[in-house]
Structures are given as C-alpha cells and as structure tokens.
Design an enzyme around this catalytic site. Sequence first.
Site, PDB file in Angstrom:
ATOM      1  N   HIS A 189       0.829  -1.207   0.000  1.00 34.81           N
ATOM      2  CA  HIS A 189       0.000   0.000   0.000  1.00 34.81           C
ATOM      3  C   HIS A 189       0.861   1.254   0.000  1.00 34.81           C
ATOM      4  O   HIS A 189       0.551   2.232  -0.696  1.00 34.81           O
ATOM      5  CB  HIS A 189      -0.925   0.003   1.222  1.00 34.81           C
ATOM      6  CG  HIS A 189      -2.157  -0.827   1.059  1.00 34.81           C
ATOM      7  ND1 HIS A 189      -2.160  -2.203   1.196  1.00 34.81           N
ATOM      8  CD2 HIS A 189      -3.438  -0.484   0.753  1.00 34.81           C
ATOM      9  CE1 HIS A 189      -3.391  -2.658   0.991  1.00 34.81           C
ATOM     10  NE2 HIS A 189      -4.178  -1.644   0.723  1.00 34.81           N
ATOM     11  N   GLU A 190       1.927   1.228   0.770  1.00 36.09           N
ATOM     12  CA  GLU A 190       2.818   2.396   0.816  1.00 36.09           C
ATOM     13  C   GLU A 190       3.499   2.623  -0.527  1.00 36.09           C
ATOM     14  O   GLU A 190       3.658   3.769  -0.973  1.00 36.09           O
ATOM     15  CB  GLU A 190       3.853   2.214   1.922  1.00 36.09           C
ATOM     16  CG  GLU A 190       4.788   3.395   2.102  1.00 36.09           C
ATOM     17  CD  GLU A 190       4.074   4.633   2.628  1.00 36.09           C
ATOM     18  OE1 GLU A 190       4.599   5.745   2.418  1.00 36.09           O
ATOM     19  OE2 GLU A 190       3.002   4.499   3.248  1.00 36.09           O
TER      20      GLU A 190
END
Length: 520
Positions: free
Chosen positions: A446-447
């Site tokens: 996600h990052e």
Amino acid sequence: MEDSTGGEINAPPPVQRRPPRPRGGGATATAQGFVAALRRRVSSGAAVAARASFAADSGDESGPAEPSSSHRRESSGDVPSNAGGGGGGGGPDFSAFSFRAAAPVHRKAKESPLSSDAIFKQSHAGLFNLCIVVLVSVNGRLIIENLMKYGLLIRTGFWFNSRSFRDWPLLMCCLSLPAFPLAAYSVEKLAFRNLITDAVATCLHVILTTAEIVYPVLVILMCDSAVVSGFLLMFIACIVWLKLVSFAHTNHDIRQLTMGGKKVDNAPSTADMEDLQAPTLGTLIYFMMAPTLCYQPSYPRTSHVRKGWLIRQIILYLIFTGIQGFIIEQYINPIVVNSEHPLKGGLLNAVETVLRLSLPNVYLWLCMFYCFFHLWLNILAEILRFGDREFYKDWWNAKTIDEYWRKWNMPVHKWIVRHIYFPCMRSGISKEVAVFVSFFVSAVLHELCVAVPCRIVKFWAFLGIMLQIPLITLTSYLKSKFSDTMAGNMIFWFFFCIYGQPMCVLLYYHDVMNRIGKTA
C-alpha cells in the site's frame, strides 16, 4: 291441475311482494333497519375477522386449537351458542368476546422490535426506504449547493490532456512488464527439466520479483509524470509481483510433490495430483490475464460467454467510472484545495474538514469497489470464462476488523493465506506473528502504491494498515464480550471510511503540495 292430455301443469311460484312501508315514522324505521343490518354483519364473518385481528395485535398466536375462556363457557352451556343472534351454521359466536373490555390484551412476553434481542429478527425495509429518501434529499441539496458555489468543474482534460504525452515512459514501462513473467516461465522450464536446482530457481525468482517491483519505481521517480499515472503503473506492477510470487511458490511446491520422490505432509488427493503439471506458456498467459492472484495449472471454467450480459456490465462499468470522475472533480477536489493541513491547523477545523470530506469519500470508495471488484473482475472472468467469481463476500456485515479483511478482497486474502500465513504457520511461527507478517506485507505494498507516485515517504498508508492490528484485537474483544454486537462493524466504518481514508487524502495532498512548492 292437468292439461287436456292428462299431464300435470306446474303452477308458477307466487310472486312475493314487499310489505308496504308505514306512512309514519319513516326515519325510525330506516334507523331500525340499519341497526338490524349492522347486527347481522357483526355476527357474520366480519366479526370473526375482527377477532383474529384483535388476537394478532394482542399477541395471541394460539389459534383455534387453544380456545379462550368464552369458548369454554359457551361449550359448557353457560352462554348460548348463538348469543347475540348469529354465528352462521350454529357454530360458536366470538363477536361478543372480541369486542369486550374483559378480553385479555397481553397474552405473551415479547421484546420491543428495536431491542437488542429482537432487532435482527425484524424486517427493516421501511427504515431502509427512509434512509434512501433522506440520502436522496440530502445529497440533492449538496449537489445543488455545490453547483451554485463552484459551477460545473468537469473538464475534458480530466481524461486526457497535453500532460498525458509526458507520461509515455510510464506507458512503455507498463508494456514491458510482461517480460518478467516470461523470464519466470523460463526459470520454471529449466527447473522442471532438472537443468537447475531448486535453490538456483528460488534465487532467480527472488531476483526477478525484486527487479519487477523496483523497475517501475525507478521509472516513476525519474520521470515528471502525473500522480494518477504513477498510481496506475504501481498498481499494475504490484499485481504482477503478486502473480509472480504465486507462480514461483506454487511451481516449487508442485516439483516437491511430483519430482521429490519422498512423502510430504498434507499431500493432495489423487485427483488433485493429476492436475499438478509443469507450467506451459498457455497456462502462464491465462493466469496473468485471469482475475486471480493464485496460480494453479487449471481453473474452473464456464461453458460459454454471455454476450448480452457482458455488454450490460461494460456499460455499467463506463457509467460508474464517469461517476467516480464526477465525485473527484466536483466534490473532493474543492474540499481538499480549500483545506488546511490536518496536523498543523486547529483541531475543530481539521475535524470539520475530515467530516466534510468523508461523505464524498465514502461514495467514491463504494463506487470504486462496485466498479472494480464486481464489474471489472466479472467482465474479465466472463471474457476468459473464469468460473470462480467469489471476488468478495458480505464484508459490509463484518462484526470485526479481522472478518472485514477476510471478506472484502478475496483475491488478496486468498493470496496472503496461501503464500504468507500458512507458510509461516508451517514454519512454526505463532499465529500472532503470522498475522503481523501478513499485514506488514500488505502495508508495504500500500505504501509503494501511494508514496512512490506522490514522491514522498511519510508512511501514512503503511501506518494506516498496521494500525488495523490493534483494531482487530479491540473488535474481537467486543464480539466475545457482547454477543451479537455490531460495535465492531461501526468501528470499521468509522476508522476506515469516515476518519481513516479522508485523513490520508488530506495528509498526502498537503505533503505533495508542500513538496511541489519547495521544488518550484
């Protein structure tokens, strides 16, 4: 009487004439006739229906099998069977009892329909309709207010503009990503032919998967591209990375089962063993295009493609894609542009901005879910005749955060369970550590999808995913402490949709604007 031929002649029936009405007292006679008709109606089936309605309202569900006290009195001879002048066919007349003040009203212990013990046993269709009416009216007012304040903000440049030409390196990078699955396929062919060992094959796969995720990161950081273009490239790159890991891990397990020559734990059945074959170019291409992240040599397939159904889904996909663009341009952008940094401004101002942003953000997120997980994945499945279309479950009813993560994104959930959670458990790692590792991998991905296109590393997305672990503990405790509670479901909606996503949007937007302002 007899006719001339000796036959009997049937005389016509006498004509009955109504008695003449009395000349005097016409109003009194009319009233008496009305009262008599009313008594006949009350003593007929209408009275029985009235008693049934009365019994239902008072909670009497015993029915005819359990006669009341008036039944018993009438059957014992205390009360005439046709008291009140009716009953139809000599049966008992209940009309007197149904309308008596002595009739018991409270017959059974019952909960209120909205109490905690009965709320989920009732139909809430009326409340659901009320919510729809309120949502339509409230959002209709917001649409009119937004149009009066900002006008129509949708422009043709939202879909394609002159800046799109500068994103051609990202397009070339996306088109070159299939080279990595082809390289992984070559490695597997060598491993299945015993030309390289399993250790060498594993090292080559690690190099390929690492290069596949680093390559688009470098392209995005070196090129002056739009954030949306970078996000799409990283999203596709992460999907390819997940598929490559599954392809390598599954084929490694197939080699152990079919070529190892020794017994292994949890071996599949004979029928499943027949499907464990070496990969072919066709199976690889189908897997890379199929709406799944878990590789296997064969998949359940449908018999044919429903062309009419497919066209309808494509039309819906285009409509909801346009709705997402409208929400972003018309609602989210004005709120974000006119906001302050949530960590630098006042608390009340930050709370007000987050709440204003939460409503369009929820609409956007729900449209995204329906557009991608239902429409797009089903379109791919229909074209490829992919049979297993359980892309999501009823995550909206999840009572814990853990249950939500197991239901809302089934392709990713199955991948994590198959390639991270169970391997960790088989290695002797505890369940808690396996859950931590699973969320850590998800948080890193996600990052990457957010931080790289924005060209900032603030770890907001990473922390947002990792903070789900204490929320899982909290909601699981609430579920075990209070049975049938929906507190976990409310906590999920609040922290994930009302507070979490709008806060991340504001944080990343202002960090990107600060970065652009410093470099300008």
